[in-house]
Every structure is written in structure tokens, then in C-alpha cells.
Scaffold this active site. Sequence first.
Site, PDB file in Angstrom:
ATOM      1  CG  ASP A  50     120.522  -0.892   5.515  1.00 28.16           C
ATOM      2  OD1 ASP A  50     119.540  -1.137   6.402  1.00 28.16           O
ATOM      3  OD2 ASP A  50     120.028  -0.475   4.232  1.00 28.16           O
ATOM      4  CG  PHE A  53     116.886  -2.243   0.393  1.00 31.12           C
ATOM      5  CD1 PHE A  53     116.019  -3.409   0.514  1.00 31.12           C
ATOM      6  CD2 PHE A  53     116.436  -0.944   0.317  1.00 31.12           C
ATOM      7  CE1 PHE A  53     114.408  -3.266   0.490  1.00 31.12           C
ATOM      8  CE2 PHE A  53     115.038  -0.752   0.281  1.00 31.12           C
ATOM      9  CZ  PHE A  53     114.191  -1.961   0.401  1.00 31.12           C
ATOM     10  NE  ARG A  90     111.501 -10.091   2.977  1.00 29.37           N
ATOM     11  CZ  ARG A  90     111.504  -9.032   2.753  1.00 29.37           C
ATOM     12  NH1 ARG A  90     112.876  -8.600   2.731  1.00 29.37           N
ATOM     13  NH2 ARG A  90     110.775  -8.131   3.044  1.00 29.37           N
ATOM     14  CE1 TYR A 136     110.128  -0.133   6.902  1.00 31.01           C
ATOM     15  CE2 TYR A 136     110.203   2.269   7.383  1.00 31.01           C
ATOM     16  CZ  TYR A 136     110.594   1.141   6.450  1.00 31.01           C
ATOM     17  OH  TYR A 136     111.332   1.208   5.641  1.00 31.01           O
ATOM     18  CE  LYS A 137     112.948  -3.131   7.082  1.00 32.45           C
ATOM     19  NZ  LYS A 137     112.068  -3.304   5.907  1.00 32.45           N
TER      20      LYS A 137
END
Length: 423
Positions: free
Chosen positions: A208, A131, A382, A233-234
Site C-alpha cells: 500500500d 490502514f 498529524r 489525491y494526497k
Amino acid sequence: MDSLLAYARRQDRADGLAHLRKRFVGADTDLVYFDGNSLGRPPVAAIERVERFMREEWGGRLIRGWDESWLQLPYEIGDRIGRAVIEAKAGQTVIGDSTTVLLYKLARAAVDAQIARDPQRREIVVDRDNFPTDRYVLEGIAAETGCRLRWIDVDLDRGVTPEQLAVAAGPQTALVVVNHVSYRSAYLADAPELTRIAHDAGALILWDLCHSAGSVPVHADRWEFDLAVGCTYKYLNGGPGSPAFAYVRDDLHQALRQPIQGWFGTADLFAMGPEYVPAPGIRRFVSGTSPITAMIAMQETLAMIEDVGMAAIRAKSIALTAYAIELADEWLAPLGVTVGSPRDAEERGGHVILQHDAMREVTARLWQRDVIPDYRDVGGLRVGLAPLSTSFEEVHRGLDATREVLREVLAERAGLGTGTPRG
């Protein structure tokens, strides 16, 4: 009714987690949400919890709230994440800063400790498809410490493999940083094997967990993780910018000195002493005032995870992504779309990426129709599927809309517009 829709409805009727969908704001509307792996839907009860907190705790107790509960809240929620989400015993996980800041803290602390132990260990191993934040943070740490980045070139449809890490990690490796689930392809890394390889090389490893926490089971203690960072927050539905969590294995607490020294991480918080003395345990990795209001909402999703368990969540995640791939094969492959995620469920996280050079335009048009995927270069639409809030029929409606929009875009490219030849 087509057989694929009938299948979706049967799956929804049999789904042991279906009752949880109604607990999320907007799940009863026609909007299709394919971005739960970037920002989860808010739980209805989270809104009520935040309002109650603001009126009763913040508004009613004011600064007394720190002594009554707020000082301990980052560690209490951290332990809940440790217990329910990443399988870590108490005292190793804390809610704190943003993902970026926590990545910096843990990576820099690990590199400093490794160099102090062995000055020859000045390589940080990371893959080129990690990322962006992770790569940028590590580039900065390398510049600060005189380290080198050892890049692993990975297949964009996959991620770091054991064979690749075995070649990259060696006597000069200080730290390895790996995404558990690739943000692009959803490739699910072999965490226990990669951790073993890093340790055999004498390196520390930082995981991660941003795209796996709350979607894919993690066994941090059993897999002998050194360090990990994950966002909330996901799949944990903490809300925009909700603080991340950090995991530090307990035997490393004394060995690592975190680089952002602040008063909340001191041994005696209110001594206001002339020098910094780190607190024992996980608290030494905290810096400034904890973002209490921002960690209130996620507790509702943690309660759901505690109730149903990560095994059930993972089972539904696999079923949702498999169904999305089946629809893509049936409807989108004839239009030139390829699946850029692993087809083997054991190698796939909680989202699916669909590849076509028209997907940037397709994504923009889908948003206008209340179908919300996201886009990742190059040419990737996605589809993020949150097991607690996504239904199978929602997947059907979303990919049916994707087929329709892609046909429109391809027709326009061919100069046909909506089907009427242009003179």
C-alpha cells in the site's frame, strides 16, 4: 525575530522547490495546511486543465473522445506514475478504481492464485495497525476464500519490521499486505527487505503506497514488488476521490485472474461476446468504464515530479519533517507532547504525529483558526507536509498556533480559562 523563524526563512530562500508553491491554489494565503497527506492542494493549472477538458474534449469531441484519447489515458497516466513516482517500467501500472476496489482486486487475485498453486497456503499476513480499509478488505477476502488472517502486533510508533515478518510468514502464507508508510506514525517500512522475506516464504506481497507515492521514492521493479496500490489525491493532487493506481509486475499478468470481470478488461472491448476473455497485460485488471474526468487534474503534479525528480522531493520532505520535530521539541514537549513518529529520517515518511490527550480538541480549534492538521486516535495530531506546496515558514506558523491553542486548552482544564482565576 526568533532563531527558529529565521531558520525557516533561510530554508525557504534556499529551497530548490520553493518556486512550485505559487502553483497551488491558496498557498499565497495565511491558511496553514497540514493535511496534504490526506488531500493535496489543487494546482492552479489543474483547474485550467479540467475546464479545458470539459469544454474542448468532452464538450467539443463528445463520444469521439474515447477513440481519440480516453481509452488509452489510464495506461498513459499509469506509465507516467510508473516512470516518475514508483520507478516501474511501462505496462505495469494503471489508473483505475478507488483504492479499496483495487486492493480487493489485487489481493483476491493473489490469494486465488496462491491457493490454486498450493491449497495449504491459506494465510494472509497483515498488521493490526494497517490502514483500516486494508484490514477490512482482507477480512472480507478471508471470509470468501476460507483463509485465515495472521495478525502482526506492531508498535504504534513504528510498523512492520523484518524480524516480525520473518516470524509471521511461512509455508502457509499466501499473501502479505504492508503499508509502505504507516498512516498513523509515518514509519517507513524496509520495503526491499520485507519483500525478500515474503518471497523467501513463497508468498506474494502487496504494498500500500498511499502515504508514500509522491513523497518517498519507491523502486517497484528494483525491489521486486509483486503488487502495489496507491492513491492519487494526497501527494499527487488529483482531487477528492481521484482514482487510485495499481501496479502488477509483468510476469504476474497471466498468472492472476482479477475477480471483478468487466468489459473494459476484455481482450476485445467491443466484441460484446458471450463470455469473458481477459485482455493481455495490465488491461486485464481494469473492470468498468474508466473515470476519465477524475484523472485529469493529477497530470499537473506528475509534470512537476517529472521536472524536479523524487530525490529532490524526498530531501525537502525530510527537511520539513525534521523542522517540525525540532519545533515540537522546543515548544510542545514542555506542554506534555511527545513525537509519535520515528526521529531517524531513514525510518520516517512525509508526516509527523504529535501525541497528547488534548489533541482532538486542539485540532478542532485549529481548524477554526485556518490551521488545518488532522487527528488520529489515540491523541494524535498529524502534521502532513507536502514538499511541493508546503513552506518552512508555514510549518513555523502552524506549530506556533498549535502551541498557543494547546496552552489554552490546558489552562481551561486547570480551571484557569484565559488566565483569570474562577471564583
